[in-house]
Structure formats: structure tokens, C-alpha cells
Motif scaffolding. Sequence first.
Motif, mmCIF file in Angstrom:
data_model
loop_
_atom_site.group_PDB
_atom_site.id
_atom_site.type_symbol
_atom_site.label_atom_id
_atom_site.label_comp_id
_atom_site.label_asym_id
_atom_site.label_seq_id
_atom_site.Cartn_x
_atom_site.Cartn_y
_atom_site.Cartn_z
ATOM 1 N N UNK A 181 0.823 -1.213 0.000
ATOM 2 C CA UNK A 181 0.000 0.000 0.000
ATOM 3 C C UNK A 181 0.857 1.263 0.000
ATOM 4 N N UNK A 182 2.052 1.177 0.591
ATOM 5 C CA UNK A 182 2.976 2.311 0.536
ATOM 6 C C UNK A 182 3.413 2.567 -0.906
ATOM 7 N N UNK A 183 3.692 1.496 -1.626
ATOM 8 C CA UNK A 183 4.075 1.624 -3.038
ATOM 9 C C UNK A 183 2.936 2.248 -3.840
ATOM 10 N N UNK A 184 1.707 1.804 -3.566
ATOM 11 C CA UNK A 184 0.551 2.341 -4.287
ATOM 12 C C UNK A 184 0.329 3.811 -3.938
ATOM 13 N N UNK A 185 0.506 4.163 -2.661
ATOM 14 C CA UNK A 185 0.282 5.551 -2.245
ATOM 15 C C UNK A 185 1.333 6.497 -2.830
ATOM 16 N N UNK A 186 2.512 5.957 -3.123
ATOM 17 C CA UNK A 186 3.572 6.753 -3.750
ATOM 18 C C UNK A 186 3.773 6.282 -5.189
ATOM 19 N N UNK A 188 3.481 7.510 -8.171
ATOM 20 C CA UNK A 188 4.238 8.279 -9.161
ATOM 21 C C UNK A 188 5.736 8.011 -9.050
ATOM 22 N N UNK A 189 6.238 7.993 -7.820
ATOM 23 C CA UNK A 189 7.665 7.763 -7.615
ATOM 24 C C UNK A 189 8.065 6.344 -8.032
ATOM 25 N N UNK A 190 7.256 5.357 -7.618
ATOM 26 C CA UNK A 190 7.614 3.967 -7.903
ATOM 27 C C UNK A 190 7.376 3.589 -9.361
ATOM 28 N N UNK A 191 6.384 4.190 -9.991
ATOM 29 C CA UNK A 191 6.163 3.927 -11.412
ATOM 30 C C UNK A 191 7.369 4.387 -12.221
ATOM 31 N N UNK A 192 7.877 5.575 -11.890
ATOM 32 C CA UNK A 192 9.051 6.089 -12.598
ATOM 33 C C UNK A 192 10.252 5.167 -12.396
ATOM 34 N N UNK A 193 10.413 4.692 -11.158
ATOM 35 C CA UNK A 193 11.537 3.803 -10.863
ATOM 36 C C UNK A 193 11.398 2.467 -11.595
ATOM 37 N N UNK A 212 5.862 -6.594 -14.804
ATOM 38 C CA UNK A 212 4.723 -7.258 -14.179
ATOM 39 C C UNK A 212 4.221 -6.479 -12.967
ATOM 40 N N UNK A 213 5.136 -5.907 -12.205
ATOM 41 C CA UNK A 213 4.723 -5.146 -11.029
ATOM 42 C C UNK A 213 3.978 -3.879 -11.437
ATOM 43 N N UNK A 214 4.405 -3.253 -12.503
ATOM 44 C CA UNK A 214 3.680 -2.090 -13.021
ATOM 45 C C UNK A 214 2.252 -2.469 -13.397
#
Length: 258
Positions: A181-186, A188-193, A212-214
Motif C-alpha cells: 500500500x505504501x508503493x501504491x500511495x507513492x 508516481x515515484x515507484x512507477x518512474x523507478x 509485471x509489477x507495473x
Amino acid sequence: MCGFSGVLGAGQNTQFISDMLNADGVPTRHKVSIWHNKTVIKILQNEKYSGDVLFQKTFSPGPLSRCVINRGELPQYWLEDAFPAIIDKKLWRITQYEYRRRAGYNLSHLSPEHPFTGRFFCGLFGRTVVQSSIATYGRFINIWWRCSTKITRFKKADDETREEVRVSFGRPEQIFMQAWNLIISKRQMYVARLKKVAEMDESELTRYHASEMLRLMDEVGKIMEFDYMLSMKTLDHVELNPDGKLTMVFRSGIRITI
């Protein structure tokens, strides 16, 4: 095909896949026999499904000898596109990477009831973290996750003596939920990474898992309870830190410590 997608997409072990095939009544080539773990492994490692052929996998040492596995005694030859492929070459190739990656894990007992067995490790010693319980009058109470260096039957002579850190039963599931849920809440940052990893990482397997994670981030979103299948698809392993915090190490390379 389900075996390859099961290992990669669903993150399942080969025993689970063989059990699933038997439960669904899928016949083997012998029609009346049942699926075994070793049968699934042989299929996953058979390059012929991708249309290629590796010659001289085995050889006969003498005229009266049985064939043995070629472990470098004789040269081997790889012929590409010998016949039409049943599965995509990239899928077959990445499955081999994934299978080799799991070689260091004992995932034979992994199940929805035991979602972290075999993939929970001590971040200090690298040893497995296992479930331990105290029995009183035949009843089990106080189930903990403990580093195997602290359990007598798992101890080794050269294990260091350090203060023990215990993890309460059910906490890894809670931490996985928080990490996801932390990844989902952030997002934009994790999608770019993840996009950068999916495009530029030197490992084809890591690029696949990042992609796959994206996809799963878009499909699943936030979760309200532990999702076993999501953990199988995304999580590589969990590390127990000396301060008691847990690090969720995702297959895409993302690490979240809570």
C-alpha cells in the motif's frame, strides 16, 4: 504453457503446479499416470518447447553402458528454430532464469497457510527464519518467527551468539500489506523507478518482474487484507533486521523496510 506462466506470472512452485494439474484432471502423455514434481521440472527445462534443440545432453561411455548426463565430458550443440515453438522463446528463457534464481530457496512447503515458509531470512546471518511454538499440555501457544540460529535443532557450530529478535505470528502478512500500500500511495515515484528498471536493467528477469509489477499496481491497487497470490507474484523474500524491522524485497528490486 500453464507451467511456464505458473512459475513466472503466478510465482508458484513446481509441486503446486503438479498438484493443480492432477486436480484439474489434465492427462500426462501416458494418459493414466499422475503428474509429479520432477515431471513438471523436466517440462520447464526442456528447450524443445521453444523450438530449439540441445544435442548431446547425454552420452554412452561405452558400447555396453547406459546413457549418462553430459557434464562437460563432450561438446554440446544448440540448434535454433529446429521446429515450430509451442511457447515464446522469451518466456522459456526467463523461466530458466527464474528457476535458477529459486534454487537457493526451499519453497516446497510454501502455501496459502504458510505464505513465507522458505522465503524469510535473517538479514544478519542469511539463515532462514522459521516458525517456532511453545507447547503446553498438548496445546500450541505463542507462535513466533525466529532465526534458525536460535533454535537448537537448526544451530551450527559456528553460529554467533547475539540477542534474539522474534517476530509475532501474522506480522509478515501485515508488513507485506503495508509495504504494498505504501508503493501504491507513492505510485508516481515507484512507477518512474519501475519503468526505468523495466527498460534499462541488465537482468532480463528483473526487467520482466518490473513490468509485471507495473501491471499489477494498476490492476490491484490498495489491498485491505493479505493477498497470497499477489505476494507470490511480486515478493522475492523477507529479511529480518537486528532492530526487529522487516524488509520486503520485491522481485522488481524494490525494498521496503517497516
